[in-house]
Design an enzyme around this catalytic site. Structure first.
Site, PDB file in Angstrom:
ATOM      1  CB  SER A 151      -3.256 -32.136  19.293  1.00 41.57           C
ATOM      2  OG  SER A 151      -2.711 -31.089  20.049  1.00 41.57           O
ATOM      3  CE1 TYR A 176      -5.620 -28.422  16.088  1.00 36.98           C
ATOM      4  CE2 TYR A 176      -4.925 -28.841  18.343  1.00 36.98           C
ATOM      5  CZ  TYR A 176      -4.717 -28.954  16.983  1.00 36.98           C
ATOM      6  OH  TYR A 176      -3.602 -29.612  16.523  1.00 36.98           O
TER       7      TYR A 176
END
Ligand SMILES: NC(=O)c1ccc[n+]([C@@H]2O[C@H](COP(=O)([O-])OP(=O)(O)OC[C@H]3O[C@@H](n4cnc5c(N)ncnc54)[C@H](O)[C@@H]3O)[C@@H](O)[C@H]2O)c1
Length: 354
Positions: A151, A176
């Site tokens: 990501s 995350y």
């Protein structure tokens, strides 16, 4: 000269030339078995669709359905080549059996950034421990290649724009993003220790058909569509000047196929459009597509787990390594999303929450 057997997804001249420049003239997925973790989810299910086109003989999907949906695989399951296993990637015995005999693994299963912040221990188990176990199984089973979802969150608030893959990951402040960065690091170490071939793809802001319109963690675009459809103004948190690099999900799925068939390995690549769009521009575009061009916007105080004010990918490395370039213009990609969303509202009645 190897026989050219490219999947349909590459049968346009530009894509073929780029793939050829990147060294991938044959289609190693043809007749092979692939595993897609999180394959009933938003991006995973589009990868499954393309794997069918690419001629895979068997596509195994493992998804615990916390966000995955049967409807996302409705068309794929009719191919007779897709098998959905409703299970958890933390189940090591199950995963060992699924990885055995698999050619390529597409690892998509993960928790959302917001859920990671709310349930950090679960996030660690799913995104770190289960990813470690999966990598180990792939080495044990001699899997040809792993293609793994990373990501843009690994960058946090980047220092340079357009952001290249060389940007450091130390400005990320989310669990995350940390888990994604650690995943990339684990893969590199297994490449070093065992020669595991992998590509990680750092997706930027992904949108398109099959975005979650049902769960607790819906995206801002979905909430805006809900409001616009009932004549209400979209709500913007902050001043709307925050920018994103929007990329349509079908482009992201294609990047996965290119990563799988190209000889590239041991590399992390940005998957973005290379264009910057502010929240204001996005809201106005959506309003126009939904037939309400003059709509007012409502501004509220910003509240976000990841308040990154700017995103813009440098897309050079993905073009050079795997021949990937985003092909779907934002207006077309958004129109595709709106069309799908309207169908969903008609067939399920969902989305009409005002
Ligand atoms: N959507 C984006 O904008 C975006 C941006 C950057 C990176 N990513 C990454 O892309 C990947 C796919 O994301 P997505 O947007 O399709 O999200 P998604 O939530 O739709 O897909 C993830 C899937 O994983 C499944 N899953 C979660 N935990 C699981 C577990 N323990 N066992 C089995 N299945 C499990 C969910 O049910 C879901 O179907 C993720 O790794 C995500 O972090 C997404």
């Amino acid at each position: 000269m190897p026989k050219v057997m490219l999947p349909d997804v590459l049968r346009d001249d530009n894509a073929r030339n780029r793939a050829s420049d990147a060294g991938s003239l044959t289609n190693p997925l043809e007749g092979q078995r692939c595993l897609v973790t999180g394959g009933a989810g938003f991006i995973g299910s589009h990868i499954v669709d393309l794997l069918i086109d690419a001629g895979c003989s068997e596509i195994i999907v493992i998804d615990n359905m916390i966000r995955g949906r049967h409807a996302n695989l409705e068309r794929a399951l009719t191919s007779g080549r897709v098998r959905l296993i409703e299970g958890d990637i933390r189940d090591t015995t199950l995963m060992r059996g699924l990885v055995q005999g698999t050619d390529t693994v597409f690892h998509q299963a993960a928790l959302r950034i917001t859920q990671c912040a709310q349930e950090p221990r679960t996030a660690f188990e799913v995104m770190v421990t289960a990813t470690y176990d999966l990598i180990e199984e792939c080495v044990r089973a001699d899997v040809r290649k792993m293609v793994v979802a990373s990501s843009a969150s690994v960058y946090g608030m980047a220092q340079d724009f357009p952001t290249t893959e060389n940007q450091n990951p130390y400005d990320n402040r989310t669990l995350y993003g940390a888990a994604k960065a650690f995943g990339e690091g684990m893969l590199r170490s297994f490449n070093d220790m065992h020669g595991l071939d992998y590509v990680t793809l750092r997706y930027f802001n992904v949108y398109g058909p099959r975005m979650d319109i049902h769960g607790r963690y819906t995206e801002v675009l979905v909430r805006w569509m809900d409001r616009l459809a009932t004549g209400q103004a979209p709500v913007i948190f902050g001043d709307g000047l925050q920018t994103m690099d929007m990329i349509q999900v079908k482009d992201v799925a294609r990047a996965n196929i290119l990563a799988a068939i190209s000889p590239a390995s041991d590399v992390a690549l940005n998957v973005g459009s290379g264009e910057e769009t502010s929240l204001l521009e996005l809201a106005h575009l959506l309003a126009r597509i939904m037939g309400q061009p003059g709509t007012q916007l409502i501004f509220q105080e910003a509240r976000s787990v990841n308040p990154v004010p700017r995103r813009l990918a440098d897309t050079t490395a993905a073009r050079e390594a795997i021949g990937f370039e985003a092909a779907i213009p934002l207006a077309d990609g958004m129109a595709d999303l709106v069309e799908w969303w309207r169908e969903q509202r008609e067939t399920t009645g969902l989305g009409a929450i005002g």
